[in-house]
Motif scaffolding. Structure first.
Motif, PDB file in Angstrom:
ATOM      1  N   PHE A   5       3.963  -5.831  -9.532  1.00 46.84           N
ATOM      2  CA  PHE A   5       2.511  -6.012  -9.570  1.00 46.84           C
ATOM      3  C   PHE A   5       1.898  -5.025 -10.549  1.00 46.84           C
ATOM      4  O   PHE A   5       2.458  -3.957 -10.851  1.00 46.84           O
ATOM      5  N   SER A   6       0.731  -5.385 -11.029  1.00 44.32           N
ATOM      6  CA  SER A   6      -0.097  -4.512 -11.858  1.00 44.32           C
ATOM      7  C   SER A   6      -1.539  -4.721 -11.445  1.00 44.32           C
ATOM      8  O   SER A   6      -1.992  -5.858 -11.299  1.00 44.32           O
ATOM      9  N   LEU A   7      -2.276  -3.608 -11.227  1.00 41.86           N
ATOM     10  CA  LEU A   7      -3.631  -3.717 -10.695  1.00 41.86           C
ATOM     11  C   LEU A   7      -4.519  -2.647 -11.304  1.00 41.86           C
ATOM     12  O   LEU A   7      -4.152  -1.465 -11.338  1.00 41.86           O
ATOM     13  N   SER A   8      -5.675  -3.065 -11.781  1.00 42.33           N
ATOM     14  CA  SER A   8      -6.704  -2.142 -12.237  1.00 42.33           C
ATOM     15  C   SER A   8      -7.647  -1.860 -11.073  1.00 42.33           C
ATOM     16  O   SER A   8      -8.222  -2.792 -10.493  1.00 42.33           O
ATOM     17  N   LEU A   9      -7.803  -0.598 -10.714  1.00 39.08           N
ATOM     18  CA  LEU A   9      -8.594  -0.238  -9.539  1.00 39.08           C
ATOM     19  C   LEU A   9     -10.071  -0.124  -9.899  1.00 39.08           C
ATOM     20  O   LEU A   9     -10.425   0.559 -10.858  1.00 39.08           O
ATOM     21  N   PRO A  10     -10.935  -0.790  -9.148  1.00 39.28           N
ATOM     22  CA  PRO A  10     -12.369  -0.632  -9.383  1.00 39.28           C
ATOM     23  C   PRO A  10     -12.811   0.802  -9.133  1.00 39.28           C
ATOM     24  O   PRO A  10     -12.139   1.575  -8.446  1.00 39.28           O
ATOM     25  N   ASN A  11     -13.942   1.168  -9.696  1.00 38.46           N
ATOM     26  CA  ASN A  11     -14.512   2.497  -9.464  1.00 38.46           C
ATOM     27  C   ASN A  11     -14.716   2.747  -7.971  1.00 38.46           C
ATOM     28  O   ASN A  11     -15.061   1.841  -7.215  1.00 38.46           O
ATOM     29  N   GLY A  14      -7.731  -7.413  -5.012  1.00 37.12           N
ATOM     30  CA  GLY A  14      -6.343  -7.009  -5.187  1.00 37.12           C
ATOM     31  C   GLY A  14      -5.519  -8.042  -5.920  1.00 37.12           C
ATOM     32  O   GLY A  14      -6.050  -8.883  -6.652  1.00 37.12           O
ATOM     33  N   THR A  15      -4.221  -8.015  -5.681  1.00 41.42           N
ATOM     34  CA  THR A  15      -3.297  -8.917  -6.348  1.00 41.42           C
ATOM     35  C   THR A  15      -2.077  -9.127  -5.460  1.00 41.42           C
ATOM     36  O   THR A  15      -1.996  -8.574  -4.350  1.00 41.42           O
ATOM     37  N   THR A  16      -1.135  -9.927  -5.919  1.00 43.75           N
ATOM     38  CA  THR A  16       0.128 -10.128  -5.218  1.00 43.75           C
ATOM     39  C   THR A  16       1.274  -9.886  -6.188  1.00 43.75           C
ATOM     40  O   THR A  16       1.112  -9.989  -7.411  1.00 43.75           O
ATOM     41  N   THR A  17       2.434  -9.575  -5.657  1.00 46.01           N
ATOM     42  CA  THR A  17       3.603  -9.356  -6.506  1.00 46.01           C
ATOM     43  C   THR A  17       4.124 -10.695  -7.028  1.00 46.01           C
ATOM     44  O   THR A  17       3.992 -11.736  -6.371  1.00 46.01           O
TER      45      THR A  17
END
Length: 773
Positions: A65-71, A56-59
């Motif tokens: 925040f921006s996040l690319s979701l795994p398959n 994941g990530t943090t703001t």
């Protein structure tokens, strides 16, 4: 260090390859803001975690925040300390920018909150990073009971206090002027009130502070030692509210609310000292105005925020000022002395969501530091006066881009430019009808910086590498430099983590003491034309052990070196008025090494925290000790802080807690005469000389002895009761409970023919009352 540059090049080239190997290509992207549902304020540092992957990530500081979701990601969890977490199924995620609200009041006591906070900064790759949130530094007390952010920072390992009561920050042996202190991204140059008894930051207007002791990211520059990144609150976008406090030394008021609900907010916070008003009035009445001394401080912070779709705009103003004055009047003579100093700051920032994985933020700021001294002595025969002004101004701009490449890789790039103008001294004097004026010339430094950072993270690895390139023009010369930064973290398990970091830093101005006799205050001067800029290197390694949120241990070791630092041991007490100051400073090197320990243990009814630093700081100048290393100005061999917190009551309507703090540190290095040489009075008019020439002191060199070791015990009690509208807080306690006579300075007593110490802070009770509404 050429090998460091080669290592950075290799790491940056292989960043994308590592990231794609870790998780493959992402199928879905999600971005948005995380906000407080009650106030609408952003929540920086909120966690966004994917399930079942755990990545994941943090703001960021704007709550974005921006996040690319795994398959095959099933859901996303959003959490923040002290708030109820929420879960969102990936099938429910829209294509547009999300606005996510978290509800405060999740049933977590302060002990759990503090443990989570510690784990948040320890899990980052930057091992020397510490993060404090509002709930923590609101509990930090000063000498007079008022919460103080910088006093809280001084209790952390690797960070020390100067003189007792001061707000100066000494990080890993560095000078206070080597710290970059920012408010909402803009630099602040005056950091304390009342000669250091209080910091300039009103905690009611603040949201969080991040402290970088080492491993400073490439987006920060211009200082050698550390970065303290402070961000203020935006204000409540749903309703008007405020708070008022009254302490032993000052009073403050904070007001906030919406300009247009859900669209724009305002916040206004002000403080002022009150004992000076009372004391000056009593003095005027008791002495009929014959002798009236006083000291006062005030500050005001104003902020306006606008939401423009998914973009944000903020305007920020800060004004802080201190005054010290003495007025004396007799039948034939009148004397006025006035010293004032402070900082004006104005900034404007704009953020924009350019796409789901690209975020931009821009900043324009102006910061002005001043120090002004005025004295007037008048009689029936003459009217003499003296005026001195020292100025330091900076105009700057920043533009940054955050690019979320995929789940594992975040790229930060940006450009920053600044224009700094120095005028160390401008003096005007009238003496018995004769007018004198002497001005030091203006000196300018123009800089432009480009930086790039890559942050690569997986379940077990965190890697942050960056390069900051500098272009500078001063004294007609153009200078370029490349400053690499690197931080690595590896989680061996859920309970054990290793970390390391390294950095090269650079600074092109000095911050010199106004006086060699211990008088507080500084003035800013550029590096002289014949001297290269100061350079610093820092390497640190460490590990962290934690279990079940009950106890946590973090240990770090560091080695730090400085080149081309300034010494001002022989600068006269009126150095700030000297025009040829560049000829009076000495240039040398410094080094520091140490071991830092931070431990926390949490139990149902309280917590224990221990911070300890074992370190050594040395300096070397060709003019002293035949060019050998000697104890530096900020050498503190042992520095310890022990905190015991007892939670006596903690429910929905009332909270009571008792806090006990013990401090110990090695005495500060000090310069005293090592011997005395017999002398002779001038042959004529011996009785007219005020100085005793029978013995002349001889100094073997600077820092040839130490003050006695420093230690004290503080005890405080705080109770908070929830009211129909807001809450009431009362805190009181004892500063220096067992009345330790710690030295503030050492002076020579001519009457007793001996050196004595001056103690300013014996046992002192304090009280503070606060009401929110």
């Amino acid at each position: 260090m050429p090998y460091i540059h080669r290592l950075f090049h290799v790491i940056l080239i292989f960043f994308p390859l590592f990231a794609n190997m870790a998780n493959g290509y992402s199928q879905q992207k999600v971005n948005g803001y995380v906000l407080d549902i009650e106030t609408g304020e952003s929540l920086p540092g909120a966690n966004i975690i994917t399930y079942p992957w755990g990545t994941g990530t943090t703001t960021n500081q704007y709550g974005y925040f921006s996040l690319s979701l795994p398959n095959q990601t099933q859901k996303v969890t959003i959490s923040y300390i002290g708030y109820k977490p929420i879960e969102i199924s990936t099938s429910e995620l829209p294509d547009s920018t999300l606005i996510l609200f978290l509800e405060p009041g999740y049933i977590l006591n302060d002990i759990t909150v503090k443990t989570n906070t510690l784990q948040n900064f320890i899990a980052t790759p930057n091992s020397p990073i510490l993060k404090l949130r509002q709930s923590e530094f609101r509990q930090a007390g000063s000498i007079f009971g008022e919460p103080d952010l910088l006093k809280k920072i001084q209790t952390l390992p690797g960070i020390s206090q100067g003189k007792e009561g001061g707000s100066e920050i000494y990080v890993r042996g560095g000078h206070p002027g080597q710290n970059l202190i920012m408010l909402d991204g803009a630099p602040v140059y005056n950091i304390n009130h009342a000669f250091g008894l209080l910091s300039i930051f009103n905690v009611d207007a603040l949201k969080e502070a991040t402290i970088y002791k080492g491993g400073i990211p490439a987006r920060f520059g211009g200082r050698l030692s550390s970065v303290i990144d402070v961000w203020g609150r935006e204000g409540n976008e749903n309703k008007n509210q405020g708070s008022f406090f009254f302490s032993s030394i000052g009073t403050g008021l904070t007001l906030e609310g919406p300009v247009v609900k859900k669209k724009s907010t305002w916040l206004l916070s002000a403080r002022r000292s009150w004992p000076d008003l009372l004391y000056s009035g009593f003095q005027s009445l008791s002495s009929n105005g014959r002798f009236v001394p006083g000291i006062s401080f005030s500050d005001i912070t104003a902020r306006v925020n606008f939401k423009i779709g998914t973009d944000r705009l903020f305007l920020n103003l800060y004004h802080g000022k201190d005054n010290f004055f003495v007025r004396s009047e007799t039948a034939t003579n009148k004397t006025n002395y006035h010293l004032s100093w402070g900082n004006y700051l104005a900034s404007a920032g704009y953020t924009s969501v350019l796409s789901s994985d690209l975020f931009a933020h821009a900043l324009l700021y102006f910061s002005n530091y001043f120090d002004k001294e005025e004295s007037e002595n008048s009689s029936q025969a003459y009217n003499d006066y003296f005026e001195r002004l020292s100025l330091f101004r900076e105009l700057g701009t920043k533009l940054s881009l955050d690019w979320q490449i995929n789940t594992n890789l975040l790229i930060k790039t940006g450009i920053a430019g600044s224009y700094q103008r120095f005028r160390p001294a401008k003096t005007n004097q009238s003496l018995q009808g004769q007018y004198y004026s002497e001005n030091s010339p203006y000196s300018d430094i123009k800089t432009i910086n480009l930086y790039g950072e890559g942050i690569w993270s997986t379940e077990h690895w965190n890697l942050q590498a960056g390069i900051r390139t500098l272009g500078e023009k001063r004294d007609g010369k153009s200078i370029t430099a490349i400053l690499p930064r690197l931080s690595i973290g590896h989680n061996l398990s859920e309970q054990f983590a290793l970390k390391a970091s390294g950095m090269i830093t650079r600074q092109s101005f000095y911050v010199l003491s106004k006086s060699s006799s211990g008088w507080p205050g500084y003035f800013y001067v550029p590096v002289p034309p014949h001297v290269d800029s100061s350079m610093g290197t820092d390497l640190s390694v460490g590990f962290n052990v934690s279990t079940n949120r009950k106890w946590n241990i973090d240990i770090q070791g560091y080695i730090r070196q400085y080149k081309n630092i300034a010494a001002s041991y022989e600068i006269p007490s009126d150095a700030f008025a000297q025009i040829d100051w560049a000829e009076k400073i000495k240039i040398g090197d410094g080094r520091s090494s140490g071991l830092e320990f931070l431990g926390e243990c949490h139990y149902p009814f309280g917590a224990l925290k221990l911070a300890y630093t074992l370190s050594r700081t040395q300096a070397k100048f060709n003019e002293y000790y035949d060019g050998q290393w000697f104890n530096g100005d900020y050498d503190r061999r042992h520095d310890l802080h022990l905190n015991l917190l007892f939670s006596l009551k903690n429910d929905a309507t009332r909270k009571r807690q008792l806090s006990v703090n013990f401090y110990y540190r090695t005495g500060q290095p000090l310069t005293l005469p090592s011997s005395e040489v017999s002398g002779l009075y001038p042959p004529l008019l011996k009785e007219s000389y005020w100085y005793d020439f029978s013995f002349i002191p001889h100094y073997s060199g600077p820092n040839n002895t130490r003050m006695p070791d420093y230690h004290r015990l503080d005890i405080s009690y705080e109770t908070t009761k929830k009211k129909k509208h807001g809450a009431r807080t009362l805190s009181f306690g004892l500063y220096n409970a067992y009345n330790r006579q710690n030295p503030y300075l050492i002076y020579f007593d001519n009457d007793d023919n001996a050196y004595k110490q001056l103690t300013l802070f014996p046992v002192m009770p304090f009280i503070m009352w606060k009401r929110t509404f």
